[in-house]
Design an enzyme around this catalytic site. Structure first.
Site, PDB file in Angstrom:
ATOM      1  N   HIS A   1       9.764  -3.346   3.353  1.00  0.00           N
ATOM      2  CA  HIS A   1       9.244  -3.599   2.002  1.00  0.00           C
ATOM      3  C   HIS A   1      10.385  -3.885   1.027  1.00  0.00           C
ATOM      4  CE1 HIS A   1       5.831  -0.957   3.519  1.00  0.00           C
ATOM      5  NE2 HIS A   1       5.179  -2.011   3.074  1.00  0.00           N
TER       6      HIS A   1
ATOM      7  N   MET B   1       8.999  -3.123  11.819  1.00  0.00           N
ATOM      8  CA  MET B   1       8.841  -2.008  10.873  1.00  0.00           C
ATOM      9  C   MET B   1       7.411  -1.979  10.343  1.00  0.00           C
ATOM     10  SD  MET B   1      12.352  -1.908   8.692  1.00  0.00           S
ATOM     11  CE  MET B   1      13.911  -1.658   9.536  1.00  0.00           C
ATOM     12  N   SER B   2       6.862  -0.788  10.272  1.00  0.00           N
ATOM     13  CA  SER B   2       5.491  -0.611   9.787  1.00  0.00           C
ATOM     14  C   SER B   2       5.318   0.823   9.337  1.00  0.00           C
ATOM     15  CB  SER B   2       4.497  -0.898  10.922  1.00  0.00           C
ATOM     16  OG  SER B   2       3.216  -0.421  10.578  1.00  0.00           O
TER      17      SER B   2
ATOM     18  N   HIS C   1       9.207   1.149   3.338  1.00  0.00           N
ATOM     19  CA  HIS C   1      10.344   1.238   4.257  1.00  0.00           C
ATOM     20  C   HIS C   1      11.253   0.040   4.013  1.00  0.00           C
ATOM     21  CE1 HIS C   1       8.086  -1.751   6.468  1.00  0.00           C
ATOM     22  NE2 HIS C   1       7.074  -0.913   6.602  1.00  0.00           N
TER      23      HIS C   1
ATOM     24  N   MET D   1       0.844  -1.198   0.000  1.00  0.00           N
ATOM     25  CA  MET D   1       0.000   0.000   0.000  1.00  0.00           C
ATOM     26  C   MET D   1       0.878   1.247   0.000  1.00  0.00           C
ATOM     27  SD  MET D   1      -3.464  -0.894   2.008  1.00  0.00           S
ATOM     28  CE  MET D   1      -2.877  -0.651   3.661  1.00  0.00           C
TER      29      MET D   1
HETATM   30  O1  PAF Z   1      -0.207  -5.809   3.573  1.00  0.00           O
HETATM   31  C1  PAF Z   1      -0.598  -4.859   2.852  1.00  0.00           C
HETATM   32  O2  PAF Z   1       0.098  -3.878   2.629  1.00  0.00           O
HETATM   33  C2  PAF Z   1      -1.982  -4.941   2.231  1.00  0.00           C
HETATM   34  O3  PAF Z   1      -2.887  -5.557   3.078  1.00  0.00           O
HETATM   35  C3  PAF Z   1      -1.975  -5.623   0.843  1.00  0.00           C
HETATM   36  C4  PAF Z   1      -1.563  -7.071   0.938  1.00  0.00           C
HETATM   37  C5  PAF Z   1      -1.053  -4.879  -0.102  1.00  0.00           C
HETATM   38  C6  PAF Z   1      -3.389  -5.595   0.247  1.00  0.00           C
HETATM   39  O4  PAF Z   1      -3.845  -4.289   0.088  1.00  0.00           O
END
Ligand code: PAF
Length: 282
Positions: A37, A186-187, A34, A30
């Site tokens: 990811h 991390m978030s 960071h 989404m």
């Molecule tokens: O984990 C996430 O960022 C979201 O839930 C995802 C898997 C991209 C679905 O929108």
């Protein structure tokens, strides 16, 4: 890295790769990316010749009182970071591309069982939104593999259930949780925390470790869970749950050895944080 916003262009690009025998991995996100990811991009590279990352803030997985509007959107930084991380294609669909008949007329994927507990109980409709958008992303990108972080433990279980039951020919890969030096997972939501909240936030990871050690030491699970909630609450969190479960998120029997996962979801001010710790009870 190529950035693509139209479905026809995405399909043409992916078809070309596939026709030349290349494997494709998808990293759904989404945005507001960071280091956690970017590590998913590196992992995707180990499973495929081409890596596609999607950035789409999915409205259908946010409840009416959740943070959809304020969810951080940082498209330029995300694109630069993905490029640097070695991503081949950034898929940036609009809401109209993702939901061509409109959100209210959208076909919904609803996964039973595993969605009925924990975050499924605390965030009604959340996992329907996740499963629905991930199914759409799979049909758009047609990847051979897809990478999901293990921090969203229940989400990963929901995706695995969906993929198995709907026979998506996609390998689902779970990626280890990336942590800050003080243990905080991390978030994207960590940036909502005030300085004082950020200082408190690593208590979640510490609590998970205490839960693991308690269960391994033979303490009754119910007591371990109750103590964890009390510790978090006394420190200023509002815990939604602090539990120990089997990998399928069922309640384990104390005396039966096997794999376990300790999971916590707790609010700190207006920010909801989740984390988990997998371990084995010998
Ligand atoms: O984990 C996430 O960022 C979201 O839930 C995802 C898997 C991209 C679905 O929108």
């Amino acid at each position: 890295m190529i950035t693509v916003t139209m479905l026809d262009a995405l399909r043409a690009q992916v078809r070309g790769w596939r026709q030349s025998g290349q494997r494709i991995a998808l990293v759904p996100t989404m945005g507001n990316l960071h280091a956690g990811h970017y590590s998913l991009i590196a992992l995707a590279r180990q499973h495929a010749d081409r890596v596609v990352a999607s950035v789409f803030v999915n409205p259908t997985q946010f409840g009416p009182n959740e943070d959809f509007e304020r969810y951080p959107r940082t498209p330029e930084a995300d694109a630069a970071g993905l490029d640097e991380a070695g991503c081949d294609l950034l898929w940036l669909p609009s809401v109209d591309t993702m939901y061509p008949l409109g959100v209210s007329a959208a076909v919904t994927v609803s996964v039973p069982g595993v969605t009925e507990t924990l975050d499924g109980a605390h965030r009604p409709g959340h996992f329907d939104g996740v499963a629905t958008v991930v199914a759409r992303l799979f049909n758009q990108v047609l990847p051979d593999a897809a990478i999901f972080g293990r921090k969203d433990y229940q989400q990963l279980a929901v995706i695995r259930h969906m993929v198995r039951d709907l026979a998506f020919p996609i390998d689902i890969v779970g990626a280890d949780i990336k942590r800050e030096p003080d243990g905080l997972a991390m978030s994207s939501r960590n940036q909502y925390l005030s300085e004082a909240e950020r200082a408190l936030a690593p208590l979640i990871h510490q609590t998970l470790q205490v839960m693991r050690d308690g269960v391994r030491a033979g303490r009754p699970r119910i007591e371990v869970e109750r103590d964890a909630s009390v510790v978090l609450a006394e420190a200023g969190f509002m815990p939604d749950y602090a539990v120990v479960r089997t990998p399928e998120l069922a309640e384990p029997k104390d005396a039966v050895p096997g794999p376990r996962v300790a999971l916590v979801a707790a609010r700190l001010g207006s920010t909801r944080l989740i984390d988990n710790l997998e371990f084995v009870l010998d």
